[in-house]
Design a protein around this motif. Structure first.
Motif, PDB file in Angstrom:
ATOM      1  N   GLU A   2       0.832  -1.217  -0.034  1.00 42.61           N
ATOM      2  CA  GLU A   2       0.040   0.080  -0.200  1.00 42.61           C
ATOM      3  C   GLU A   2       0.808   1.602  -0.157  1.00 42.61           C
ATOM      4  O   GLU A   2       1.785   1.293   0.716  1.00 42.61           O
ATOM      5  CB  GLU A   2      -0.936  -0.191   1.224  1.00 42.61           C
ATOM      6  N   VAL A   4       0.999   4.579   1.543  1.00 41.26           N
ATOM      7  CA  VAL A   4       0.253   5.319   2.482  1.00 41.26           C
ATOM      8  C   VAL A   4       1.134   6.655   2.526  1.00 41.26           C
ATOM      9  O   VAL A   4       2.025   6.885   2.259  1.00 41.26           O
ATOM     10  CB  VAL A   4       0.333   4.369   3.732  1.00 41.26           C
ATOM     11  N   GLY A   5       0.193   7.357   3.145  1.00 35.65           N
ATOM     12  CA  GLY A   5       1.044   8.723   3.629  1.00 35.65           C
ATOM     13  C   GLY A   5       1.324   9.696   2.295  1.00 35.65           C
ATOM     14  O   GLY A   5       2.113  10.308   2.426  1.00 35.65           O
ATOM     15  N   LEU A   6       0.088   9.670   1.542  1.00 33.25           N
ATOM     16  CA  LEU A   6       0.292  10.574   0.341  1.00 33.25           C
ATOM     17  C   LEU A   6       0.179  12.031   0.860  1.00 33.25           C
ATOM     18  O   LEU A   6       0.869  12.814   0.350  1.00 33.25           O
ATOM     19  CB  LEU A   6      -0.992  10.420  -0.623  1.00 33.25           C
ATOM     20  N   PHE A  89       1.582   6.491  13.989  1.00 33.79           N
ATOM     21  CA  PHE A  89       0.263   7.033  14.733  1.00 33.79           C
ATOM     22  C   PHE A  89       0.047   7.226  16.037  1.00 33.79           C
ATOM     23  O   PHE A  89       0.588   6.165  16.887  1.00 33.79           O
ATOM     24  CB  PHE A  89      -0.873   6.093  14.034  1.00 33.79           C
ATOM     25  N   PHE A 101      -7.463   7.496  16.271  1.00 32.52           N
ATOM     26  CA  PHE A 101      -6.044   7.744  15.845  1.00 32.52           C
ATOM     27  C   PHE A 101      -6.003   9.322  15.139  1.00 32.52           C
ATOM     28  O   PHE A 101      -6.845   9.699  14.577  1.00 32.52           O
ATOM     29  CB  PHE A 101      -6.009   6.729  14.694  1.00 32.52           C
ATOM     30  N   GLY A 102      -4.717   9.662  15.419  1.00 35.62           N
ATOM     31  CA  GLY A 102      -4.412  10.717  14.600  1.00 35.62           C
ATOM     32  C   GLY A 102      -3.833  10.591  13.073  1.00 35.62           C
ATOM     33  O   GLY A 102      -4.231   9.450  12.702  1.00 35.62           O
ATOM     34  N   ALA A 103      -3.576  11.627  12.376  1.00 39.31           N
ATOM     35  CA  ALA A 103      -3.151  11.496  11.104  1.00 39.31           C
ATOM     36  C   ALA A 103      -2.075  10.689  10.725  1.00 39.31           C
ATOM     37  O   ALA A 103      -2.049  10.306   9.601  1.00 39.31           O
ATOM     38  CB  ALA A 103      -3.287  12.965  10.450  1.00 39.31           C
TER      39      ALA A 103
ATOM     40  N   TYR B  35     -11.811  -1.855  12.979  1.00 34.89           N
ATOM     41  CA  TYR B  35     -11.475  -0.677  12.411  1.00 34.89           C
ATOM     42  C   TYR B  35     -11.364  -0.689  11.059  1.00 34.89           C
ATOM     43  O   TYR B  35     -11.430  -1.558  10.302  1.00 34.89           O
ATOM     44  CB  TYR B  35     -10.197   0.004  13.026  1.00 34.89           C
ATOM     45  N   GLN B  37      -9.572   1.449   7.575  1.00 33.99           N
ATOM     46  CA  GLN B  37      -8.350   2.258   7.439  1.00 33.99           C
ATOM     47  C   GLN B  37      -8.506   2.702   5.605  1.00 33.99           C
ATOM     48  O   GLN B  37      -8.160   1.744   4.943  1.00 33.99           O
ATOM     49  CB  GLN B  37      -6.975   1.973   7.629  1.00 33.99           C
ATOM     50  N   SER B  38      -8.680   3.680   5.369  1.00 37.89           N
ATOM     51  CA  SER B  38      -8.702   4.404   4.149  1.00 37.89           C
ATOM     52  C   SER B  38      -7.322   4.899   3.797  1.00 37.89           C
ATOM     53  O   SER B  38      -6.341   5.299   4.761  1.00 37.89           O
ATOM     54  CB  SER B  38      -9.481   5.460   4.013  1.00 37.89           C
ATOM     55  N   LEU B  39      -7.021   5.037   2.444  1.00 36.37           N
ATOM     56  CA  LEU B  39      -5.592   5.305   2.130  1.00 36.37           C
ATOM     57  C   LEU B  39      -4.950   6.609   2.483  1.00 36.37           C
ATOM     58  O   LEU B  39      -5.630   7.608   2.564  1.00 36.37           O
ATOM     59  CB  LEU B  39      -5.380   5.279   0.519  1.00 36.37           C
ATOM     60  N   GLY B  40      -3.937   6.666   3.132  1.00 37.01           N
ATOM     61  CA  GLY B  40      -3.530   7.752   3.942  1.00 37.01           C
ATOM     62  C   GLY B  40      -3.974   8.313   4.910  1.00 37.01           C
ATOM     63  O   GLY B  40      -3.595   9.546   5.657  1.00 37.01           O
ATOM     64  N   GLN B  41      -4.487   7.631   5.805  1.00 37.29           N
ATOM     65  CA  GLN B  41      -5.419   7.992   6.956  1.00 37.29           C
ATOM     66  C   GLN B  41      -5.257   6.965   7.946  1.00 37.29           C
ATOM     67  O   GLN B  41      -4.591   5.826   7.766  1.00 37.29           O
ATOM     68  CB  GLN B  41      -6.924   8.261   6.661  1.00 37.29           C
ATOM     69  N   GLY B  42      -5.329   7.389   9.191  1.00 36.70           N
ATOM     70  CA  GLY B  42      -5.508   6.530  10.547  1.00 36.70           C
ATOM     71  C   GLY B  42      -6.673   5.877  10.423  1.00 36.70           C
ATOM     72  O   GLY B  42      -7.451   5.814   9.944  1.00 36.70           O
ATOM     73  N   PRO B  43      -6.497   4.722  10.977  1.00 34.03           N
ATOM     74  CA  PRO B  43      -7.758   3.607  11.520  1.00 34.03           C
ATOM     75  C   PRO B  43      -8.762   4.458  11.901  1.00 34.03           C
ATOM     76  O   PRO B  43      -8.468   5.219  12.837  1.00 34.03           O
ATOM     77  CB  PRO B  43      -7.193   2.513  12.374  1.00 34.03           C
ATOM     78  N   VAL B  89      -8.939  -1.085   3.931  1.00 31.59           N
ATOM     79  CA  VAL B  89      -8.440  -1.846   4.772  1.00 31.59           C
ATOM     80  C   VAL B  89      -8.948  -2.072   5.872  1.00 31.59           C
ATOM     81  O   VAL B  89      -9.204  -1.149   6.869  1.00 31.59           O
ATOM     82  CB  VAL B  89      -6.823  -1.716   5.028  1.00 31.59           C
ATOM     83  N   LEU B  91      -9.223  -3.428   9.651  1.00 38.76           N
ATOM     84  CA  LEU B  91      -8.244  -4.050  10.737  1.00 38.76           C
ATOM     85  C   LEU B  91      -9.368  -4.378  11.838  1.00 38.76           C
ATOM     86  O   LEU B  91     -10.086  -4.279  12.231  1.00 38.76           O
ATOM     87  CB  LEU B  91      -7.510  -2.888  11.145  1.00 38.76           C
ATOM     88  N   ARG B 111      -7.592  -6.338   2.811  1.00 39.78           N
ATOM     89  CA  ARG B 111      -7.714  -5.044   1.900  1.00 39.78           C
ATOM     90  C   ARG B 111      -9.277  -5.389   1.130  1.00 39.78           C
ATOM     91  O   ARG B 111      -9.072  -6.390   0.222  1.00 39.78           O
ATOM     92  CB  ARG B 111      -6.536  -5.153   0.904  1.00 39.78           C
TER      93      ARG B 111
END
Lengths: 111, 115
Positions: A2, A4-6, A89, A101-103, B35, B37-43, B89, B91, B111
């Motif tokens: 994956e 992540v983190g875009l 996180f 959760f934070g960002a 939980y 989780q979408s791309l680029g974010q926290g759960p 995803v 979790l 996923r």
């Protein structure tokens, strides 16, 4: 894996240096705080936690600091290694309940 | 294994179909969490079980989502009439709820891709 983190903030550090990752939490009623590490394609991995009756807790190479006055949490990693590269996180909770959760912050370790 | 396991690791389905995602918690853990989780974010929290009962389902986005844990161990997250926006995803985490600790340990996730 994956991608992540875009849009996540990124911290780049040199191998062997110390890293500090910061997090602002939102709920003053939260009494439990946790740091997780997430590598690409994997689930979050527990690093360290702290209850609200403490302001500092140390683990192996990691330290968590909690400042309830300004609702701020930080994770310090000593002697950062390439294997520490991941998304980090912070999460807050009322003890025993769901995590918020934070960002996330991307940590990149340069060799 | 000693950790939380989730199956399948990947699921591709078509819009409108029904899917089930399975979670096997750490043996002996009474609390189980789902939980997303979408791309680029926290759960983001979906639902929490204490034993067999759902103690908090406030995170389920709508009535297409449902989860069960009939024997207090394995849990299944069920999504009806899947939509493309359900792609993420999923979790699962479990915790022992013993005195003094409530660490949630996560599985590797499933996923889900809705075409």
């Amino acid at each position: 894996g994956e991608s992540v983190g875009l849009h996540l903030p990124t911290l780049s550090v040199q191998e062997g240096d110390n890293s500090i990752i910061n997090c602002a939490y939102s709920n003053s009623a939260s009494d439990y705080f946790i740091w997780y590490k997430q590598e690409s394609g994997k689930g979050p991995q527990f690093i360290i936690d702290i209850r609200s009756n403490m302001d500092k807790r140390q683990g192996q190479r990691v330290t968590v600091l909690l400042n309830k006055t300004v609702k701020h949490l930080s994770l310090q990693i000593a002697a950062t290694q390439p294997g520490d590269s991941a998304v980090y996180f912070c999460a807050e909770a009322k003890y025993g309940n769901k995590l918020v959760f934070g960002a996330g912050t991307i940590l990149r370790v340069k060799s | 294994g000693a950790g939380v396991s989730q199956t399948p690791s990947n699921k591709v389905t078509e819009k409108g179909k029904y899917v089930e995602l399975r979670c096997d918690p750490i043996s002996g853990h009474t609390a189980l969490y789902w939980y997303r989780q979408s791309l680029g974010q926290g759960p983001e929290f979906l639902i929490y079980f204490q034993g067999t009962g759902a103690a908090d389902d406030s995170g389920l986005p709508n009535d297409r989502f449902f989860a069960v844990r009939p024997e207090g161990s394995v849990s299944t997250l069920k999504i009806q009439r899947t939509e493309r926006g359900d792609s993420a995803v999923y979790l699962c985490a479990s915790s022992s709820r013993t005195a003094g600790t409530d660490t949630q340990y996560f599985g590797p996730g499933t996923r889900l891709t809705v075409l």
